[in-house]
Design a protein around this motif. Structure first.
Motif, short mmCIF file in Angstrom:
data_model
loop_
_atom_site.label_atom_id
_atom_site.label_comp_id
_atom_site.label_asym_id
_atom_site.label_seq_id
_atom_site.Cartn_x
_atom_site.Cartn_y
_atom_site.Cartn_z
N LEU A 377 0.84 -1.21 0.00
CA LEU A 377 0.00 0.00 0.00
C LEU A 377 0.87 1.25 0.00
O LEU A 377 0.53 2.26 -0.65
CB LEU A 377 -0.93 0.00 1.21
CG LEU A 377 -2.06 -1.05 1.19
CD1 LEU A 377 -2.76 -1.11 2.53
CD2 LEU A 377 -3.07 -0.74 0.08
N ARG A 378 1.97 1.19 0.73
CA ARG A 378 2.89 2.32 0.73
C ARG A 378 3.44 2.57 -0.68
O ARG A 378 3.56 3.72 -1.13
CB ARG A 378 4.06 2.05 1.69
CG ARG A 378 3.67 1.82 3.14
CD ARG A 378 3.37 3.13 3.87
NE ARG A 378 3.19 2.89 5.30
CZ ARG A 378 2.04 2.57 5.88
NH1 ARG A 378 0.95 2.47 5.14
NH2 ARG A 378 1.97 2.39 7.19
N GLU A 427 -8.92 4.55 -4.07
CA GLU A 427 -8.29 3.83 -2.97
C GLU A 427 -8.55 2.34 -3.05
O GLU A 427 -7.63 1.53 -2.89
CB GLU A 427 -8.79 4.39 -1.64
CG GLU A 427 -8.24 5.76 -1.31
CD GLU A 427 -8.81 6.32 -0.02
OE1 GLU A 427 -9.77 5.71 0.49
OE2 GLU A 427 -8.30 7.33 0.47
N ILE A 428 -9.81 1.98 -3.29
CA ILE A 428 -10.13 0.55 -3.32
C ILE A 428 -9.38 -0.15 -4.46
O ILE A 428 -8.97 -1.30 -4.33
CB ILE A 428 -11.66 0.30 -3.44
CG1 ILE A 428 -12.00 -1.19 -3.22
CG2 ILE A 428 -12.20 0.74 -4.77
CD1 ILE A 428 -11.64 -1.74 -1.89
N SER A 429 -9.17 0.56 -5.58
CA SER A 429 -8.40 -0.04 -6.68
C SER A 429 -6.99 -0.38 -6.23
O SER A 429 -6.48 -1.46 -6.50
CB SER A 429 -8.35 0.93 -7.87
OG SER A 429 -9.63 1.13 -8.41
N ARG A 430 -6.37 0.55 -5.55
CA ARG A 430 -5.00 0.31 -5.09
C ARG A 430 -4.94 -0.71 -3.96
O ARG A 430 -4.02 -1.53 -3.89
CB ARG A 430 -4.37 1.65 -4.66
CG ARG A 430 -3.92 2.49 -5.84
CD ARG A 430 -3.36 3.82 -5.41
NE ARG A 430 -4.42 4.77 -5.05
CZ ARG A 430 -4.20 5.95 -4.47
NH1 ARG A 430 -2.97 6.32 -4.17
NH2 ARG A 430 -5.21 6.76 -4.20
N ASP A 454 -7.49 2.61 -12.87
CA ASP A 454 -6.82 3.90 -12.69
C ASP A 454 -7.79 5.02 -12.32
O ASP A 454 -7.39 6.17 -12.18
CB ASP A 454 -6.07 4.29 -13.97
CG ASP A 454 -6.95 4.15 -15.21
OD1 ASP A 454 -8.19 4.18 -15.07
OD2 ASP A 454 -6.40 4.00 -16.30
N THR A 455 -9.08 4.72 -12.17
CA THR A 455 -10.05 5.76 -11.81
C THR A 455 -9.66 6.41 -10.49
O THR A 455 -9.43 5.74 -9.49
CB THR A 455 -11.46 5.16 -11.68
OG1 THR A 455 -11.83 4.58 -12.93
CG2 THR A 455 -12.47 6.23 -11.31
N ASN A 463 2.13 5.55 -11.78
CA ASN A 463 3.38 4.82 -12.00
C ASN A 463 3.52 3.66 -11.02
O ASN A 463 3.95 2.57 -11.37
CB ASN A 463 4.57 5.77 -11.86
CG ASN A 463 5.81 5.23 -12.54
OD1 ASN A 463 5.76 4.86 -13.71
ND2 ASN A 463 6.90 5.16 -11.80
N ALA A 464 3.10 3.90 -9.78
CA ALA A 464 3.14 2.84 -8.76
C ALA A 464 2.17 1.72 -9.12
O ALA A 464 2.49 0.53 -8.96
CB ALA A 464 2.78 3.43 -7.39
N LEU A 465 0.99 2.10 -9.63
CA LEU A 465 0.02 1.10 -10.08
C LEU A 465 0.61 0.24 -11.19
O LEU A 465 0.46 -0.98 -11.20
CB LEU A 465 -1.25 1.78 -10.60
CG LEU A 465 -2.38 2.06 -9.61
CD1 LEU A 465 -3.49 2.81 -10.30
CD2 LEU A 465 -2.91 0.77 -9.03
#
Length: 544
Positions: A377-378, A427-430, A454-455, A463-465
């Protein structure tokens, strides 16, 4: 993994066939181009609810067909479904009916929904399956425990077997207890019936003997008269036997003249002897016949008892056998009651001990997993996020004494809450991506689809995604519908979705094969048009 998808006559798709690759597959296109229609088609064939309105041309059926390829790990998870390396699932929709087939055979919707849990997980802003639902959290945790603790799998298997036996024994004991009063009453009644039959002491053939005796006792005088009359005719002076004696003397003299008469003489003598025997027997029989009212009463009473028992029980001997067998069965249940109680107590100790061992490993691994997910998550630009795998004790069930649920907090101002209640789309996507990345190596799902993951995400988070999706796709097949060039550039296979503007609007799809096509698509995503700046940016993304 999904090998291919065939879509016919579905919403705005006339006919579309797409072949996918292992790793990361991305679908891009303008808003409204039809990317979500392809996702809806996949969701439909895998068990989602669908209305007949999805039929494009009402004169033909709509059809969606997916071909899956399974790894050895997949087949191990799918052993209950008896599948081979390649599986084809199709769904045909007409205005009046829907047909779902698994490798050509018709199956019901529930079968496909069960299968889906092992093949496919779809995450969209409004929909997430396996990871969000609390009932799967213990499965995911256990998969990780099995992967990191060799004894855990053995203990879990033994626990499941012991718990099943404990449940079976408990059910049988409960049934015996419930029927205890009824069984005691039945035992008393069976013993009464058996005693009644045994006391009567009826033996095989007795009724026939008594009936014969009754005929004699009821007709003493008639029998006496008839038998004495017969005796008198045979054996009295000038009776048949006396006449035959005289005839025998004449025949004996005749034999002296002609030996041919010897055979006749022998037969005559035999007949004479037989008649003398009959005469003597009838005389004795007649003399011994006497009225016996007492015996007549005894026979009538005995026959009356037998008739009463037959009316009550039917076949007396069959009834006695059935009552005895039933009594043995019930008494056998009572005799096994103590054994069952002893076994139940033994199993209860076993599952208590094993469930505590399992719980200890789960709590230890849950802490490890929580820390790993927080690290992910970080990386995904959620620096204040906290994640916890909560384990509470409950009554033992098939998995043990642990109630497992994933809790998340994405900012310092909120408390940990169930994963299903996280509100923010970005947030939920990540969060889902972080969890999926950690669980990828032990996850039973072979393909994950992200719909516009990516929404609500931009800049550094994008980039992190992209990094996380690339990492995740090394272990399982990943699909993403995205508008982010940074994410699309990482794909192993890129599909461009568009709509034709002929006489009828139709959704089209093209797999980008050449580097030039991919470059153009990334550039278009970056700026909305292809120019030197966007192309230069796209080149840098593809290089990275």
């Amino acid at each position: 993994m999904i090998k291919s998808v065939l879509i016919k006559n579905f919403i705005l798709i006339d006919e579309l066939f797409l072949e996918f690759e292992n790793g990361f597959n991305v679908l891009t296109g303008e808003t409204g181009a039809g990317k979500s229609i392809i996702l809806k088609a996949i969701d439909t064939v895998m068990g989602a609810r669908v209305h007949k309105d999805v039929i494009f041309n009402k004169e033909k059926p709509a059809l969606v067909e997916i071909t899956f390829l399974h790894s050895k790990k997949d087949l191990q998870n799918l052993k209950d479904f008896d599948l081979t390396e390649e599986t084809v699932i199709s769904r045909e929709i007409t205005p009046n009916s829907q047909k779902i087939r698994l490798n050509g055979a018709l199956v019901n919707l529930e079968t496909i929904k069960e299968l889906r849990e092992y093949l496919l997980d779809i995450h969209s802003q409004n929909q997430s399956y396996t990871y969000v639902l609390p009932k799967y959290h213990i499965e995911l945790l256990d998969a990780y425990c099995k992967n990191s603790d060799s004894d855990f799998s053995k203990n879990l298997l033994v626990y499941e077997q012991s718990y099943k036996e404990f449940s079976d024994v408990s059910k049988k004991l409960a049934m015996l207890k419930e029927n205890n009063s009824k069984n005691l009453q039945e035992i008393d009644f069976l013993k009464f019936q058996i005693n009644e039959l045994d006391s009567a002491a009826v033996y095989e053939g007795e009724e026939e003997e008594l009936n014969r005796e009754l005929d004699v006792l009821s007709n003493i005088q008639s029998l006496k008269e008839m038998t004495y009359g017969l005796y008198y005719s045979l054996g009295a002076d000038d009776g048949v036997c006396d006449a035959l004696s005289k005839m025998k003397a004449l025949l004996s003299s005749a034999v002296g003249y002609d030996k041919k008469l010897e055979e006749v003489e022998s037969a005559f003598i035999e007949a004479h002897e037989n008649l003398k025997f009959c005469s003597d027997f009838l005389r004795e029989y007649s003399q011994n016949l006497e009225d016996n009212p007492q015996r007549l009463n005894e026979v009538n009473e005995r026959l009356s008892l037998i008739l009463k028992l037959k009316r009550k029980y039917g076949d007396i001997f069959e009834a006695r056998e059935n009552f005895g067998r039933k009594l043995s069965e019930i008494e056998g249940d009572f005799s096994s009651f103590d054994e069952l109680e002893s076994r139940q107590a033994q199993l209860e100790k076993e599952i208590d001990s094993l469930s505590k061992k399992l719980s200890s490993v789960r709590k230890e691994r849950a802490q490890e997993l929580s820390e790993m997910i927080v690290k992910e998550l970080r990386k995904l630009e959620l620096p204040k996020a906290e994640f916890e795998i909560r384990i509470l004790e409950k009554q033992p069930d098939t998995k043990g004494i642990d109630d497992v649920e994933f809790l998340i907090s994405t900012n310092v101002s909120s408390n940990l809450a169930p994963l299903a209640k996280v509100a923010s789309g970005g947030e939920i996507s990540r969060v889902m991506l972080a969890i999926k990345t950690v669980f990828a190596k032990v996850d039973m799902v072979s393909t994950i689809i992200f719909d516009e993951i990516d929404t609500g995400v931009s800049g550094k988070a994008s980039n992190a995604l992209a990094d996380e999706i690339s990492k995740l796709s090394q272990d399982i097949q990943v699909f993403a519908i995205t508008h982010q060039p940074i994410i699309a550039a990482r794909a192993n296979a890129h599909f461009r979705i568009s709509k034709s503007q002929d006489s009828v609007t139709k959704v089209c799809a093209k797999k980008l094969e050449s580097e030039e096509e991919k470059l153009e698509a990334i550039a278009s995503l970056a700026s909305g048009e292809v120019n030197s700046i966007s192309v230069s940016f796209a080149k840098e993304l593809l290089k990275s």
